[in-house]
Motif scaffolding. Structure first.
Motif, short mmCIF file in Angstrom:
data_model
loop_
_atom_site.label_atom_id
_atom_site.label_comp_id
_atom_site.label_asym_id
_atom_site.label_seq_id
_atom_site.Cartn_x
_atom_site.Cartn_y
_atom_site.Cartn_z
N ASP A 66 0.80 -1.22 0.00
CA ASP A 66 0.00 0.00 0.00
C ASP A 66 0.83 1.27 0.00
O ASP A 66 0.31 2.36 0.10
N GLY A 67 2.15 1.12 -0.06
CA GLY A 67 2.99 2.31 -0.03
C GLY A 67 3.29 2.81 1.37
O GLY A 67 4.02 3.78 1.52
N TRP A 68 2.72 2.16 2.39
CA TRP A 68 3.01 2.56 3.76
C TRP A 68 4.44 2.21 4.11
O TRP A 68 4.95 1.15 3.75
N ASN A 69 5.12 3.11 4.80
CA ASN A 69 6.50 2.86 5.21
C ASN A 69 6.62 3.00 6.71
O ASN A 69 5.93 3.81 7.34
N ILE A 70 7.50 2.21 7.29
CA ILE A 70 7.79 2.35 8.72
C ILE A 70 8.37 3.74 8.96
O ILE A 70 9.27 4.16 8.25
N PRO A 71 7.85 4.47 9.93
CA PRO A 71 8.45 5.78 10.22
C PRO A 71 9.93 5.66 10.53
O PRO A 71 10.40 4.65 11.09
N GLU A 72 10.67 6.68 10.15
CA GLU A 72 12.06 6.75 10.53
C GLU A 72 12.15 7.23 11.98
O GLU A 72 11.18 7.76 12.53
N CYS A 73 13.32 7.06 12.59
CA CYS A 73 13.56 7.63 13.90
C CYS A 73 14.74 8.59 13.80
O CYS A 73 15.82 8.22 13.34
N TRP A 74 14.50 9.83 14.21
CA TRP A 74 15.55 10.84 14.25
C TRP A 74 15.87 11.11 15.71
O TRP A 74 15.00 11.47 16.50
N GLY A 75 17.12 10.93 16.08
CA GLY A 75 17.54 11.11 17.46
C GLY A 75 17.45 12.57 17.88
O GLY A 75 18.13 13.43 17.30
N HIS A 76 16.60 12.86 18.86
CA HIS A 76 16.38 14.23 19.33
C HIS A 76 17.60 14.72 20.11
O HIS A 76 17.89 14.24 21.20
N ARG A 77 18.34 15.66 19.51
CA ARG A 77 19.61 16.12 20.07
C ARG A 77 20.56 14.94 20.26
O ARG A 77 21.37 14.90 21.18
N GLY A 78 20.44 13.95 19.37
CA GLY A 78 21.21 12.72 19.46
C GLY A 78 20.44 11.69 20.25
O GLY A 78 19.22 11.56 20.12
N ALA A 79 21.14 10.93 21.07
CA ALA A 79 20.49 9.99 21.98
C ALA A 79 20.49 10.64 23.35
O ALA A 79 21.20 10.24 24.27
N SER A 80 19.67 11.68 23.50
CA SER A 80 19.80 12.58 24.65
C SER A 80 19.24 12.02 25.94
O SER A 80 19.42 12.62 27.00
N ALA A 81 18.57 10.88 25.89
CA ALA A 81 18.17 10.23 27.14
C ALA A 81 19.35 9.50 27.77
O ALA A 81 19.32 9.17 28.95
N SER A 82 20.39 9.24 26.97
CA SER A 82 21.53 8.45 27.45
C SER A 82 22.79 9.27 27.63
O SER A 82 23.62 8.97 28.49
N PHE A 83 22.97 10.29 26.79
CA PHE A 83 24.18 11.10 26.82
C PHE A 83 23.81 12.58 26.82
O PHE A 83 22.69 12.95 26.46
N PRO A 84 24.74 13.45 27.22
CA PRO A 84 24.44 14.88 27.21
C PRO A 84 23.94 15.32 25.83
O PRO A 84 24.54 14.98 24.81
N GLU A 85 22.84 16.06 25.82
CA GLU A 85 22.21 16.45 24.56
C GLU A 85 23.14 17.28 23.68
O GLU A 85 23.97 18.05 24.15
N ASN A 86 22.97 17.11 22.37
CA ASN A 86 23.72 17.89 21.38
C ASN A 86 25.23 17.84 21.62
O ASN A 86 25.92 18.86 21.66
N THR A 87 25.74 16.62 21.77
CA THR A 87 27.18 16.40 21.88
C THR A 87 27.59 15.31 20.91
O THR A 87 26.76 14.53 20.45
N LYS A 88 28.87 15.24 20.62
CA LYS A 88 29.35 14.20 19.72
C LYS A 88 29.01 12.82 20.26
O LYS A 88 28.61 11.92 19.49
N ALA A 89 29.16 12.62 21.57
CA ALA A 89 28.84 11.32 22.15
C ALA A 89 27.38 10.96 21.93
O ALA A 89 27.03 9.81 21.61
N SER A 90 26.50 11.96 22.06
CA SER A 90 25.08 11.73 21.86
C SER A 90 24.77 11.42 20.40
O SER A 90 23.96 10.54 20.09
#
Length: 382
Positions: A66-90
């Motif tokens: 049907d043309g439906w696609n799985i949504p993509e996931c874009w990391g909000h400020r990276g993986a900001s729940a795990s690492f400091p937001e908006n950093t290279k590590a994130s």
């Protein structure tokens, strides 16, 4: 289909390795922004899903080709729940968690260096003080570190582009949230200079970059200076999207709770009819992620790309089973006041007041603008 949806020339998808970084247990993000509306993540009721459509019936009817696609996931400020937001590590962790893209924020320093940081001021997340645009990178901001461990420096724009150009990340997109405090002509000129400084940027970078804009004053400069990059309006207000951005943007990055309202259902239908993409932010719970799958949005912007990866695997195994609504899907919107319309409308009102205070009135004259994207010019790097 916009250029952002097309495969990058000559690029072969590669699998990304599992993370080798010591990732702390995921927990809700404490991110807050510089404006009143950014200080709280609120939700609105999804009552429209019961009144206007049965998501599961629609899902069953689309279970085929049907043309439906799985949504993509874009990391909000990276993986900001795990690492400091908006950093290279994130950012690196988001890529290792399987994120399809990175969402980040951009500012200009006093010496015209582009840095990735959310707030206009330093104090919330770092050991620094004061406004970013009044301080130089060299000798000052380069020494600032995050309060949250592992303590990280503020990354420059070039550093996230270098991450994207790693072989394992050649399909990762970058959604650049252009903060309203910036001068759009100066900002887009600097972005252009940096991007065009990379070898074969037309094929390796341009097809993967998206400009996220909060204010109409960014539209004309974006079309003029970076006409080959898609424009996504970022908003909490659907009337605002329709009035100021619908005819001039390729997609919309919308607060999840706004999309879950009755008007959100209408807006999603309007975008589908016009071929415009929708991103939902900030989506950190399993139920909200699955709801985004039922809606069929372009992407889920999340602090927890690793959580989305596990849900994605379920969808790939059995889409109907993974996205079938549960009792929780129907009951929770009525039990939490954050789901009601007056919450996200208040948020939208406060955010608009902030945006107009910082960037001027939304009611500005715009020339007739084409939604067509230009082909990136071929330039020679030195």
């Amino acid at each position: 289909m916009s250029d952002i949806d097309k495969p990058t020339n000559g690029m072969i998808p590669t699998s990304r390795p599992e993370s080798t970084l010591p990732t702390p247990a995921l927990s809700p993000s404490n991110s807050a922004g510089p404006s009143p509306a950014f200080s709280t993540v609120l939700q609105s009721p999804a009552v429209s899903e019961f009144e206007l459509e049965n998501p599961f019936d629609k899902l069953q009817s689309q279970a085929g080709g049907d043309g439906w696609n799985i949504p993509e996931c874009w990391g909000h400020r990276g993986a900001s729940a795990s690492f400091p937001e908006n950093t290279k590590a994130s950012f690196v962790e988001a890529c290792k968690a399987g994120a399809d893209g990175i969402e980040t924020d951009i500012h200009i320093t006093a010496d015209n260096v582009l840095v990735l940081f959310h707030d206009p001021e330093l104090h919330r997340t770092t050991d620094g003080e004061g406004l970013i645009h009044k301080q130089p990178w060299n000798g000052v901001l380069e020494h600032v570190r995050t309060k949250k461990a592992p303590h990280q420096p503020i990354p420059r724009f070039t550093e996230v582009l270098d991450i994207l150009l790693q072989p394992e990340n050649i399909n990762v997109k970058l959604n650049i949230d252009c903060k309203v405090e910036n001068d759009p002509v100066k900002l887009f000129g600097l972005i252009k200079d940096v991007v065009q400084g990379y070898e074969d940027w037309q094929n390796r970078l341009a097809p993967r970059l998206i400009l996220g804009i909060w204010h109409p004053k960014f539209i004309t400069p974006a079309c003029t200076i970076l006409p080959y990059l898609p424009r996504y309006a970022i908003s909490m207000s659907l009337p605002q999207c329709r009035k100021y951005f619908f005819d001039n943007c390729h997609g919309f990055s919308i607060l999840y709770e706004t999309l879950a309202s009755s008007d959100g259902a209408r807006f999603r239908a309007e975008c589908a009819a016009k071929g415009k993409s929708i991103c939902a932010w900030t989506v950190n719970s399993e139920e909200e992620m699955r709801q985004c799958g039922r809606w069929g949005v372009k992407s889920v912007i999340s602090d927890k790309p690793d959580l989305w990866r596990s849900i994605r695997k379920e969808i790939e195994t059995d889409r109907v089973k993974a996205l079938k609504p549960t009792i929780q899907s129907y009951i929770l919107p009525f039990l939490n006041p954050r789901y009601y319309w007056f919450y996200h409308q208040r948020l939208a009102r406060e955010e608009t007041e902030y945006l107009e205070r910082e960037g001027g009135t939304f009611d500005i004259h715009l020339p007739e603008i084409s939604l067509g994207l230009s082909k990136p010019p071929h330039t020679t790097t030195i």
